[in-house]
Write a protein that holds these residues in place. Structure first.
Motif, PDB file in Angstrom:
ATOM      1  N   SER A  34       0.859  -1.182   0.000  1.00  0.00           N
ATOM      2  CA  SER A  34       0.000   0.000   0.000  1.00  0.00           C
ATOM      3  C   SER A  34       0.903   1.242   0.000  1.00  0.00           C
ATOM      4  O   SER A  34       1.639   1.488   0.959  1.00  0.00           O
ATOM      5  CB  SER A  34      -0.890  -0.024   1.247  1.00  0.00           C
ATOM      6  OG  SER A  34      -1.611   1.184   1.306  1.00  0.00           O
ATOM      7  N   THR A  35       0.862   2.008  -1.088  1.00  0.00           N
ATOM      8  CA  THR A  35       1.850   3.078  -1.257  1.00  0.00           C
ATOM      9  C   THR A  35       1.290   4.470  -0.997  1.00  0.00           C
ATOM     10  O   THR A  35       2.000   5.458  -1.171  1.00  0.00           O
ATOM     11  CB  THR A  35       2.435   3.030  -2.690  1.00  0.00           C
ATOM     12  OG1 THR A  35       1.359   3.091  -3.625  1.00  0.00           O
ATOM     13  CG2 THR A  35       3.257   1.778  -2.909  1.00  0.00           C
ATOM     14  N   ASP A  36       0.017   4.577  -0.561  1.00  0.00           N
ATOM     15  CA  ASP A  36      -0.565   5.901  -0.305  1.00  0.00           C
ATOM     16  C   ASP A  36       0.229   6.639   0.767  1.00  0.00           C
ATOM     17  O   ASP A  36       0.313   6.181   1.912  1.00  0.00           O
ATOM     18  CB  ASP A  36      -2.029   5.762   0.142  1.00  0.00           C
ATOM     19  CG  ASP A  36      -2.947   5.598  -1.060  1.00  0.00           C
ATOM     20  OD1 ASP A  36      -2.424   5.714  -2.192  1.00  0.00           O
ATOM     21  OD2 ASP A  36      -4.138   5.322  -0.858  1.00  0.00           O
ATOM     22  N   GLY A  37       0.793   7.776   0.394  1.00  0.00           N
ATOM     23  CA  GLY A  37       1.514   8.607   1.351  1.00  0.00           C
ATOM     24  C   GLY A  37       2.799   7.998   1.890  1.00  0.00           C
ATOM     25  O   GLY A  37       3.363   8.482   2.873  1.00  0.00           O
TER      26      GLY A  37
END
Ligand SMILES: [Fe+2]
Length: 405
Positions: free
Chosen positions: A332-335
């Motif tokens: 999960s690469t969000d932020g």
């Protein structure tokens, strides 16, 4: 057509606004005709006829012959009066002298095209014979990019492993047995006319070969995704290939006859090939070619061992390149901070290899640290070193080899 004179050019330049942006980055994409799907082996005769082949040299290897795929394919050639000549005298990582022997047979039999049914070694040998047919000389005369400039015979490639991507690429790799490394030969002439993938042909690959070739495709996808030459045309294929390999490779190794997994891996190999033939590769391949040429070890195995260490080296300065790779690997690469994304991507790559039984280091497969200096010198001459995201020195190669040992 309006004639462009010095005066009109001057006027045209005056008309360009001073704020005009500089010329943008140029993208190009070179691929063969692609035929893909279960049952498409039946198209092989028509494919050879369509490119003008009447007496193709059919290059295969003992394993593919024993699996029965040549026997399955040849009636489709006979049906359309294609007079094929079989050549199967080659070993994995095809050697310069094997290319010379195959070319002699090609001439003796009056062949006019190349058809490979096999893995990357068969396809690369077929390409090498095609180069000699059009250009003469010795195959190692053409090491480098665009050295073979004359037209070559038509080529139809039918891959039987889920990895090399050579069926769509503008490269072939031949072992230089005197200098003991794998020489990369590249150029647009080497893009096959037709790539025909029938995923059913992958079902007879043993588990270890499935793992090695699948991880080769994995390294093609990841290295091309972060390459200096990656663009929007290549990136989508690279990302799709990474996602498919994570999903399907463990299943294909566990159950060779799972056709959904084999089709997924065949698609991944194709897409990784489309990505890397255009975006090129990086230090993993540049170093693997040296070790593979010296010790005749499986190419995909070497890439699998080296890649996490090359990723760590690259991430020290180019972590941002690995954010999309991490996303494709399921992170999960969000932020997320790029350094964290890169490290988590590397961990996923290591987990996949470990789960497939890949040795943890070069020490387990007979590599001698005394050879690291030679690998370092030769890796910097490899065609793929130029597109590694971080510039690489001989010291860097030695450092990567030590870390991977
Ligand atoms: Fe490769």
């Amino acid at each position: 057509m309006e004639q462009v004179t010095p005066t009109s050019t001057a006027v045209a330049q005056d008309m360009v606004p001073a704020s005009a942006p500089p010329r943008g980055r140029v993208s190009k994409f070179l691929i063969p005709e692609v035929i893909f799907g279960i049952g498409t082996l039946a198209e092989v005769g028509g494919a050879v006829r369509r490119v003008g082949g009447r007496r193709p040299m059919l290059v295969s290897d003992p394993g593919v012959l024993a699996a029965g795929w040549v026997e399955r394919a040849t009636p489709y050639l006979d049906d359309v009066c294609v007079q094929w000549r079989l050549w199967h005298e080659l070993t994995p990582n095809p050697k310069d002298f094997e290319v010379a022997a195959a070319f002699e047979s090609y001439l003796d039999n009056g062949c006019d095209a190349l058809l490979a049914i096999g893995g990357g070694s068969c396809i690369d040998l077929a390409k090498a014979v095609a180069i000699l047919s059009g250009n003469g000389g010795r195959i190692l005369d053409y090491e480098g990019i665009d050295r073979a400039t004359r037209p070559i015979p038509p080529m139809v490639m039918v891959p039987t492993t889920g990895g090399s991507g050579s069926d769509v690429s503008q490269f072939c790799v031949v072992t230089d047995t005197k200098r003991r490394f794998r020489a990369t030969i590249g150029g647009r002439a080497l893009v096959p006319d037709i790539s025909l993938t029938d995923p059913e042909l992958l079902t007879t690959m043993p588990g270890e070969l499935t793992a090695h070739t699948g991880l080769d495709a994995f390294s093609h996808a990841i290295e091309s995704c972060v390459s200096e030459a990656c663009d929007f045309l290549s990136k989508g294929h690279a990302i799709a290939a990474i996602q498919a390999i994570v999903e399907y490779l463990p299943v294909a190794v566990e159950d060779p006859f799972d056709l959904t997994a084999r089709e997924g891996m065949a698609r991944a190999s194709l897409q990784a090939g489309l990505a890397f033939t255009n975006a090129l590769l990086g230090a993993t391949h540049a170093i693997a070619h040296q070790i593979g040429g010296a010790l005749d070890l499986p190419h995909g195995l070497l890439n699998a061992i080296l890649m996490p260490h090359v990723m760590r080296f690259n991430a020290e300065t180019h972590a941002d390149r690995y954010v999309d790779v991490a996303g494709a690997l399921g992170v999960s690469t969000d932020g997320i901070d790029p350094d964290d994304a890169a490290e988590r991507a590397i961990e996923r790559v290591e987990d996949l290899s470990r789960g497939l039984g890949i040795p943890s280091g070069l020490h387990e497969i007979g590599v001698d640290p005394a050879d690291f200096d030679t690998f370092a010198v030769n890796a910097l001459r490899d065609a793929y070193i130029a597109t590694n995201p971080r510039p690489v020195t001989e010291d860097d190669v030695r450092r990567i080899c030590v870390a991977a040992y």
